[in-house]
Design a protein around this motif. Structure first.
Motif, PDB file in Angstrom:
ATOM      1  N   TYR A 263      -5.387   3.317  -3.384  1.00  0.00           N
ATOM      2  CA  TYR A 263      -6.249   2.231  -3.860  1.00  0.00           C
ATOM      3  C   TYR A 263      -6.972   2.671  -5.134  1.00  0.00           C
ATOM      4  O   TYR A 263      -7.193   3.854  -5.366  1.00  0.00           O
ATOM      5  N   LYS A 267     -11.733  -0.577  -5.633  1.00  0.00           N
ATOM      6  CA  LYS A 267     -11.359  -1.132  -4.326  1.00  0.00           C
ATOM      7  C   LYS A 267     -11.869  -0.230  -3.200  1.00  0.00           C
ATOM      8  O   LYS A 267     -12.345  -0.714  -2.161  1.00  0.00           O
ATOM      9  N   VAL A 389      -6.157   6.078   2.284  1.00  0.00           N
ATOM     10  CA  VAL A 389      -5.771   5.012   1.350  1.00  0.00           C
ATOM     11  C   VAL A 389      -6.056   5.387  -0.108  1.00  0.00           C
ATOM     12  O   VAL A 389      -5.642   4.690  -1.025  1.00  0.00           O
ATOM     13  N   GLY A 390      -6.784   6.477  -0.294  1.00  0.00           N
ATOM     14  CA  GLY A 390      -7.071   6.884  -1.669  1.00  0.00           C
ATOM     15  C   GLY A 390      -7.821   8.199  -1.696  1.00  0.00           C
ATOM     16  O   GLY A 390      -8.344   8.664  -0.683  1.00  0.00           O
TER      17      GLY A 390
END
Length: 990
Positions: A263, A267, A389-390
């Motif tokens: 991401y 975000k 996610v990141g």
């Protein structure tokens, strides 16, 4: 991101400064755009710093003593195939980002011009690389010169309309190189009109567009690889260039992606703020490389990260953002040992083609785990799982490892063919790293230093590059340097700027004979006190000394006298900055990596016997019941009467024929220390344990001779109690004087969940209750964890309880509420470190604060700024932990060497059980090691794992059960792993 343009004033004559305005357009954290206008002077007196140039020498600005700073660049710079007349190098930002390891080589890359434009870009792109570049500019032998091209009239360039900031900066670099070439040519012509040896000033860049434009303008320029190809030992040096750029070019040609896209920062931040995503540090299990965890503030327990897909290219230590998976995907923590070197032994380093992100072997290992029947214990219940996610911040560093022999195509040492091979890091939590090398054959059997450059979606493993070889596997030099690098210990010799801060008299320095000397100002003369020091055998950096005398009223006058390091190390000078960076002295089995130069640490500051020394004294009046009547603090001069080892002091105290005042003073200290300790224990202080052994080495070769368990004497406790009392007293005084910035040390109470597993183990296996509602309750219940048939059982439980604790940490008083100051392990409301300033930077800062608190001197501004102190605390917390880990790693290596070739049967205790193995702790050597099922018999026997009762029932030929806390006999031998060539201790069940 920062954008700027500059409006040049028109009224400046040649030779005068140009007054200009620089317009910065900056985005704030809230997303608003700010315009900042600053006035800038464009000058012509910024020197080129080449010793070929007389013109710059005449116009260069002078310092406060009217001296021109020495010019940096050589008048005879080294040449190369490309530039036979010699060269000055001007790397662009790109070159430093991909080749910093090369620029740090002592044998190459001298006479380098670091442009201001480039320095600022490197700082924005990578703070660690920026600090390394700054260190290079301070290394006199390397001759790196920072040229302020943004302030020199002839080299400044304005940003054109529609031009990107990157293109403008590239043009600024080309402009500077062009000017330097013209300037050096003119300087040589002025100095030696007939000389044809004019050094070239060459731009180094891997940016193709920048290179093309330079060549179009006739500016000497080449890629880093092209330049390195013209140097000696080019094959080795080419391996040191970052592979990230090449990977990006290859990636653009590949379609398949193995991992999810990370991401964007915005975000991730939005999700964290909304509570749908969570931020924390990613940690990998040392027993299962496919199982990670992230502790986040929202939950008591860590979130599990299972498998490669879910870890999504995170490396242990990275700051990540995670998303919790649906409840039907929650799993139980692993009870199986899964090691990458066995699961992925035959992976192809050359290609990712046809691979899945999780190999079939890994998938099978994970599926076996998922199939296990969920028990109802705390260990058996499914726990929340998440996926990465990141990544907020990469914690990549240089990694030490070895080349995986199975990944090398050609093992010929003479071959210079480039191969892609795997580097297997020493740290099992770090994945294998793909590196390209032209010296694979030579690197086999070597300890190798490498770094990660990138980990893209299309690559199953991270990609890195070779930095250097440390030497042969298992050799003392290579293994010691490896552990120093692994734990980021700064072990290089002190630079000249630091040594220049030492007293000019050197070892001849003495406390001034006359008490009228400024050095005696506001110091108490305590030379008549019968002071002595008690330390480990062979200690030369003596921080502390003690005394005790009886007062007429029946109380005692007791003093702890600490080396007055702050007298010699002044705030913000080169020595202070170096000490601040190092943070602590690191003690290895065979050497010490000092925080301060030896002249101070082992001589001028050390409270050696029979000589006068400056000290900082804490003086108490204490009752016979060890109650504190008063505490005073003073700078002093002392003269220690004796330096005892713990054993020598104990023998003297126990010898009733010794009735001299010094010995009786130690007896008083011992009596009071026992009462002080009892008061601490009554208040809830913890008596924990760690597996401590000492390695005896041969005096000349430092080869290990024997391993012994450390024996603690009453004198160990005597010193410890008075050091604790001094630290507590100073903490209170400093906090009273500086409630916002006192540098303190806290030990947070561990969450109850930390003790869940140990509590359940004790209840199931021994019917014991572990109470954790307070440190007093924990201390009392640990006292009751005894086994009448096994005295060591209580020590084993204390070792396991220590591992459930939080780490103690330094902090600045204003960053915590007072209840959070508490030191859980010591059961003290407030605490600091004051008693070891020779070896700990925190103590040196506490000295400075105490000196100001008693009005001895004013406090330096750096110790009054909360943000600055927070940075100091953050660094010394990391350094303190790293020093501990490096010390343990050194002991582990030497214990392994001491057991080389031995075959010994020893007692061990089972302290952890998996479904396919167990961990045994051997008290005699302080070692713990895995015994896997496959080590018990071939083929690997079947077993049933009873997770609820912590029992592993092994079937087949072995046919026996193994239980937690069980005492077992183990055979200790050593073995060389076929794949690595590394020797390791091997335990076998007898």
């Amino acid at each position: 991101m920062e954008y700027f343009s500059l409006k040049r004033s028109t009224a400046a004559d040649q030779g005068q400064s140009n007054l200009s305005s620089k317009v910065y357009v900056r985005s704030t954290k809230s997303g608003k755009v700010q315009k900042i206008v600053r006035e800038v002077y464009l000058r012509q007196d910024i020197p080129c710093s080449s010793n070929l140039c007389r013109a710059c020498l005449e116009i260069a600005p002078t310092d406060y003593s009217q001296k021109v700073s020495p010019f940096v660049l050589s008048d005879t710079p080294a040449g190369s195939k490309k530039f036979p007349n010699g060269q000055y190098l001007v790397p662009d930002t790109n070159a430093f980002l991909t080749g910093m390891d090369l620029f740090e080589l002592e044998t190459a890359f001298h006479d380098v011009i670091v442009l201001q434009t480039v320095l600022e870009e490197v700082k924005n792109r990578s703070l660690p690389l920026y600090h390394r570049l700054i260190a290079l500019t301070k290394n006199e032998g390397k001759r790196f010169y920072v040229f302020f091209n943004e302030f020199r009239q002839e080299t400044f360039v304005t940003r054109d309309s529609g031009e990107s900031i990157n293109d403008r900066n590239d043009r600024a670099v080309r402009k500077a190189v062009q000017w330097y070439n013209q300037h050096i040519a003119a300087a040589v012509a002025a100095k030696s009109p007939l000389s044809k040896r004019i050094p070239s000033v060459a731009m180094i860049t891997d940016d193709r567009d920048n290179l093309r434009k330079a060549k179009a303008d006739g500016i000497p320029a080449l890629t880093l690889s092209d330049f390195v190809s013209g140097l000696e030992n080019a094959d080795e040096l080419l391996d040191m260039i970052s592979a990230a750029q090449e990977q990006r070019e290859v990636r653009s040609k590949k379609a398949e992606m193995f991992y999810s896209e990370h991401y964007s920062i915005s975000k991730m931040m939005t999700g964290v703020k909304a509570g749908t995503l969570h931020q924390g540090i990613f940690n990998v299990s040392p027993y299962n490389y496919l199982e990670g965890s992230v502790h986040v503030p929202a939950f008591d327990k860590s979130l599990l990260i299972l498998g490669r897909e879910n870890s999504n290219r995170a490396v242990s230590g990275d700051v990540v953002v995670v998303e919790i998976l649906p409840k039907d995907l929650w799993k139980t923590p692993s009870t199986k040992i899964i090691e990458e070197e066995t699961v992925n032994k035959n992976d192809n380093a050359e290609a990712d083609d046809g691979e899945n992100v999780t190999s079939e072997r890994e998938r099978k290992a994970l599926q076996e785990e998922v199939k296990r029947v969920h028990g109802q214990t705390a260990e058996g219940r499914p726990q929340p799982t998440a996926r990465v996610v990141g990544i907020i911040k990469r914690n990549w560093r240089q990694y030490v490892g070895h080349i995986d022999r199975d990944s090398v195509r050609s093992t010929s040492k003479s071959s210079r063919q480039q191969q892609t091979v795997f580097l297997v890091p020493m740290d099992k939590r770090i994945p294998k790293i793909r590196i390209k090398t032209r010296q694979a054959g030579e690197l086999l059997g070597q300890r190798v230093l490498a770094t990660i450059d990138s980990w893209d979606r299309d690559s199953r493993y991270p990609v890195g590059h070779f930095v250097r070889s440390l030497g042969e596997l298992e050799s003392k030099g290579a293994e010691t340097e490896a552990l120093l690098l692994e734990w980021d210990v700064q072990y290089k010799p002190f630079p000249k700027t630091v040594l220049d801060c030492l007293p000019a008299e050197g070892h001849d320095w003495k406390v001034p004979a006359s008490t009228d000397d400024p050095g005696w100002k506001n110091r108490k003369d305590l030379r008549d006190l019968l002071v002595c020091s008690i330390d480990p055998p062979g200690c030369v950096d003596i921080d502390d000394a003690l005394h005790a005398t009886k007062l007429p009223n029946g109380n005692f006058h007791v003093g702890v006298h600490i080396a007055d390091v702050s007298h010699f190390v002044k705030p913000n000078n080169a020595m202070d900055k170096e000490a601040s960076q190092r943070g602590t002295t690191v003690y290895l089995v065979d050497k010490r990596i000092d925080m301060l130069p030896m002249l101070l640490g082992t001589d001028l500051c050390s409270l050696k016997p029979y000589v006068e020394r400056y000290a900082f004294s804490v003086l108490w009046e204490i009752t016979p019941d060890a109650d504190i009547v008063s505490a005073n603090f003073t700078k002093s001069v002392i003269r220690s009467r004796e330096a005892f080892s713990y054993e020598q002091a104990q023998i003297r105290i126990d010898d009733k024929s010794q009735q001299d005042d010094l010995t009786n003073g130690m007896r008083t200290l011992l009596m009071l220390s026992k009462k002080l300790k009892q008061k601490r224990m009554d208040a809830g202080a913890l008596n924990l344990a760690s597996p401590e052994v000492k390695v005896q080495t041969e005096s000349e070769t430092s080869d290990p001779v024997d391993v012994q368990t450390k024996r603690l004497l009453d004198t160990n406790s005597l010193v410890e109690e008075f050091m604790l009392l001094a630290n507590i007293s100073v903490a209170g005084k400093n906090y009273e004087a500086f409630p916002q910035t006192a540098l303190l040390r806290r030990h947070a109470a561990p969450p109850k969940t930390n003790f869940e597993e140990l509590g359940n183990q004790l209840k199931v296996k021994r019917g014991l209750e572990l109470r954790t509602d307070s440190s007093k309750a924990l201390a009392d219940s640990l006292d009751k964890c005894v086994d009448a048939n096994e005295p060591f059982f209580n020590t084993l439980v204390r070792i396991m309880a220590t591992r459930c604790m939080m780490s103690a940490e330094y902090f600045s008083a204003g960053t915590q509420a007072f209840p959070e100051f508490r030191h859980y392990g010591l059961a003290s409301e407030i605490y600091t470190h004051f008693t070891s300033p020779i070896r700990r930077y925190a103590d040196l800062e506490a000295h400075r604060q105490l000196a100001a608190a008693i009005d001895y001197e004013t406090l330096d501004p750096s110790l009054q700024v909360k943000s600055k102190l927070e940075g100091v605390c953050k660094n010394i917390n990391v350094r303190h932990r790293n020093a501990q880990m490096a010390g343990r790693a050194s002991i582990e290596y030497y214990v392994g060497q001491a057991l080389k070739g031995k075959d010994i049967v020893e007692e061990g205790f089972i302290m952890k059980i998996f479904s396919n193995g167990f961990v045994v702790f051997v008290p005699r050597f302080g070692i713990e090691s895995l015994i896997r099922l496959r080590d018990l018999a071939t083929p690997e026997p079947d077993a049933e794992f009873d997770a609820e009762n912590y029992v592993l029932n092994v079937k087949g030929e072995v046919n026996r059960s193994v239980e937690l806390f069980e005492k077992v006999q183990v055979r200790i031998t050593d073995e060389i792993e076929e794949s690595t060539g590394k020797r390791k201790v091997k335990l076998t069940l007898v």
